[in-house]
Enzyme design. Structure first.
Site, short mmCIF file in Angstrom:
data_model
loop_
_atom_site.label_atom_id
_atom_site.label_comp_id
_atom_site.label_asym_id
_atom_site.label_seq_id
_atom_site.Cartn_x
_atom_site.Cartn_y
_atom_site.Cartn_z
N ASP A 81 0.83 -1.22 -0.12
CA ASP A 81 0.09 0.00 0.08
C ASP A 81 0.77 1.19 0.05
O ASP A 81 2.17 1.16 0.24
CB ASP A 81 -0.93 0.15 1.19
N ARG A 173 -4.69 -5.08 0.02
CA ARG A 173 -3.53 -4.73 -0.67
C ARG A 173 -2.98 -5.85 -1.32
O ARG A 173 -2.56 -5.68 -2.18
CB ARG A 173 -2.67 -4.29 0.51
#
Length: 288
Positions: A81, A173
């Site tokens: 992320d 993610r």
């Protein structure tokens, strides 16, 4: 003593445990737990269980979750992320139709390799502790299920928003990372908002400030977590006594299935499973 569930709209920058710690102070109750971790950068639905209701946490953790997520193509980070260190950037040539096609490949039962920056333990050590020391260890793929995956819109040349309904244990993610890899340009998560967890949606969520102002009046009853199951009130004092003593009860008229069991005064006693006319408690929720 306060007992019940409060649906918090978790703010960015807070851990799920930060929220629980704050609510312990506000509600003056030590028994506070959450129903599914959200990363600090994420916002949205965080069911928090207070007092006797903490007995229900396991049911929330195992439930489906829904997210609106931001996928940034062309960037790969060490955390998967945008909070992490950028490892590489690549040109993006994928069109929206290519992104939509890539999403379809991740529907259904899939396997994910958990990210190093996660709280999963290996050899008694949390992976993120190892990652912060610069270590990387082999991780086994874990099965998860993606029930729905819908492209919502293109934000700009590299950024896309999508909606995902998934099983417990899914890393959004990692999903972004894997979609980017499938497209050949890499990808990372740039935003995440949970819109549903344990059957509770954003329209039920309140802020921490709301709880500071209104306190335990915002607590939902524990049985609201199980609203999808039919209610079964007990008409007999004898049957209620058996339930309160942890014993099964019989009722040949009850079809097989899962039920919310209530006492004669309306108290939510337990979640029970009926089979062949015998109801056995799955979890008790009455006080001692």
């Amino acid at each position: 003593m306060p007992n019940g569930i409060v649906i918090i709209d978790k703010p960015a920058g807070w851990t799920s445990m930060d929220v629980c710690a704050k609510l312990r102070g506000i509600l003056h109750e030590k028994r506070v737990g959450h129903g599914g971790t959200l990363d600090p950068m994420a916002t949205g639905v965080l069911p928090v269980f207070v007092g006797q209701a903490t007995r229900a946490v396991e049911f929330a953790e195992n439930s489906r979750k829904e997210y609106t997520a931001g996928l940034r193509l062309g960037q790969v980070t060490n955390t998967q992320d945008i909070s992490g260190e950028t490892l590489e950037t690549r040109p993006v040539t994928a069109a929206p139709a290519d992104v939509e096609a890539a999403l379809s490949r991740f529907l259904g039962d899939i396997e994910q390799i958990p990210p190093m920056y996660s709280a999963i333990k290996m050899g008694g050590r949390k992976l993120y502790d190892l990652a912060r020391r610069g270590q990387e260890v082999a991780r086994k793929p874990r099965p998860v299920t993606i029930y729905e995956l819908e492209l919502l819109k293109r934000e700009n040349e590299t950024d896309y928003l999508f909606r995902c309904v998934c099983s417990k244990g899914t890393y959004i993610r990692t999903l972004c990372h894997d979609i980017g890899r499938a497209l050949g340009c890499g990808g990372t998560l740039y935003s995440l908002r949970r819109t549903m967890a344990a059957g509770f949606t954003l329209d039920r969520a309140v802020s921490i400030e709301d709880v500071q102002e209104q306190g335990e009046s915002l607590l939902l009853p524990t049985d609201s977590l199980f609203a999808r199951y039919p209610a079964l009130p007990l008409r007999s004092a004898g049957k209620e006594k058996r339930v309160r003593c942890g014993n099964p009860i019989t009722d040949p008229s009850v079809p097989d299935g899962t039920y919310r069991i209530y006492g004669q005064n309306g108290d939510f006693l337990c979640l029970s499973h009926a089979r062949d006319g015998v109801l056995t408690s799955i979890k008790n929720f009455f006080g001692a």
